[in-house]
Design an enzyme around this catalytic site. Structure first.
Site, short mmCIF file in Angstrom:
data_model
loop_
_atom_site.label_atom_id
_atom_site.label_comp_id
_atom_site.label_asym_id
_atom_site.label_seq_id
_atom_site.Cartn_x
_atom_site.Cartn_y
_atom_site.Cartn_z
N ASP A 68 0.85 -1.18 0.14
CA ASP A 68 0.09 0.04 -0.11
C ASP A 68 0.97 1.24 -0.10
O ASP A 68 2.01 0.92 0.28
CB ASP A 68 -1.08 -0.19 1.14
CG ASP A 68 -0.23 0.24 2.67
OD1 ASP A 68 0.67 -0.28 2.64
OD2 ASP A 68 -1.19 0.80 3.27
N TYR A 70 2.94 4.84 0.91
CA TYR A 70 3.91 5.23 1.92
C TYR A 70 2.51 6.24 2.76
O TYR A 70 1.70 6.80 2.20
CB TYR A 70 4.93 6.23 1.50
CG TYR A 70 5.96 5.24 0.74
CD1 TYR A 70 6.81 4.39 1.47
CD2 TYR A 70 6.42 5.45 -0.38
CE1 TYR A 70 7.64 3.40 1.09
CE2 TYR A 70 7.25 4.79 -1.16
CZ TYR A 70 8.01 3.85 -0.37
OH TYR A 70 9.01 3.17 -0.94
N PHE A 81 6.51 1.92 -4.30
CA PHE A 81 7.86 2.08 -3.75
C PHE A 81 8.53 3.23 -4.14
O PHE A 81 9.61 3.71 -3.48
CB PHE A 81 8.96 0.86 -4.46
CG PHE A 81 8.37 -0.53 -3.88
CD1 PHE A 81 8.66 -0.83 -2.42
CD2 PHE A 81 7.76 -1.49 -4.82
CE1 PHE A 81 8.32 -2.01 -2.17
CE2 PHE A 81 7.46 -2.75 -4.44
CZ PHE A 81 7.76 -3.06 -2.91
N HIS A 189 10.99 -9.66 0.55
CA HIS A 189 10.71 -8.27 0.65
C HIS A 189 12.01 -7.39 0.85
O HIS A 189 12.73 -7.71 1.67
CB HIS A 189 9.60 -7.95 1.77
CG HIS A 189 8.95 -6.63 1.46
ND1 HIS A 189 9.36 -5.15 2.08
CD2 HIS A 189 7.82 -6.32 0.66
CE1 HIS A 189 8.64 -4.44 1.27
NE2 HIS A 189 7.72 -4.88 0.76
#
Length: 224
Positions: A68, A70, A81, A189
């Site tokens: 989701d 920031y 990202f 991740h």
């Protein structure tokens, strides 16, 4: 039947086939409600569907799935990202850029990933909005139906693609992808909690370009 035009992009006609007839009205009601609340919602409303608008379906070569947006002011751009240049680099993005440098042999000077989007990298968050200071605030409410449909549309498109799935959340989307046609690259991740468990050294960027070249598609300039 009212035409589906939620994202304002070439994705819309394709998405309509995978979504309930009332989905657009439901999503727009959700947006109207959340952007009126006292706690700010990110990204800016006109950037909610930026990933679709900056990377039309006919240009997609790579799908890079985030969780989701920031949740701090000024960070979210509607692209997974990515943050604007000049902002403090979030930890996961810092590790992504470190892997770019190690994989490509050169440092990338920008943390705004818009140039990737323009080259055919769909920077897709599974959840498209978030409340300030509340990570995952909108998880499980409205967006997963749309973004799962997006992955299905990209998979159904006959042109070979690379799907980059970092972490267990993204890897659950693998079931939506036709692995006989497309390449899936999976690793832990890039967050500081897991990057040293196999994200670093996984070389997703060079592996993506090897696949694209084999499919007679132009590679992504990850340094641009």
């Amino acid at each position: 039947m009212v035409a589906f035009h939620l994202t304002g992009s070439s994705w819309d006609p394709k998405l309509a086939a995978f979504l309930p007839a009332d989905y657009q009205n439901e999503a727009e009601r959700f947006l109207d409600r959340t952007y009126k609340e006292a706690v700010p919602t990110y990204p800016l409303r006109n950037r909610v569907f930026a990933a679709y608008q900056e990377t039309p379906i006919e240009q997609v070569k790579v799908v890079l799935i985030g969780q989701d947006p920031y949740h701090q002011p000024g960070q979210a751009q509607g692209l997974s990202f990515s943050v604007p240049d000049g902002m403090k680099t979030p930890p996961s993005l810092r590790n992504i850029l470190k892997e770019v440098a190690d994989d490509e042999g050169q440092t990338r000077s920008h943390q705004d990933l818009s140039s990737w989007a323009k080259q055919g990298v769909l920077l897709l968050n599974a959840v498209l909005t978030v409340k300030e200071g509340q990570a995952n605030a909108h998880q499980g409410q409205i967006w997963e139906r749309l973004t799962d449909a997006t992955i299905q549309v990209a998979s159904a498109d006959p042109r070979p693609k690379v799907f980059i799935l970092w972490g267990s959340f993204a890897q659950k989307k693998a079931k939506l992808i036709d692995q006989s046609r497309h390449l899936i690259i999976q690793s832990p991740h890039p967050s500081p909690l897991s990057a040293y468990r196999g994200f670093f050294g996984s070389k997703p960027f060079s592996r993506t370009n090897q696949f694209l070249k084999k499919a007679s598609l132009s590679p992504i300039n990850w340094l641009e």
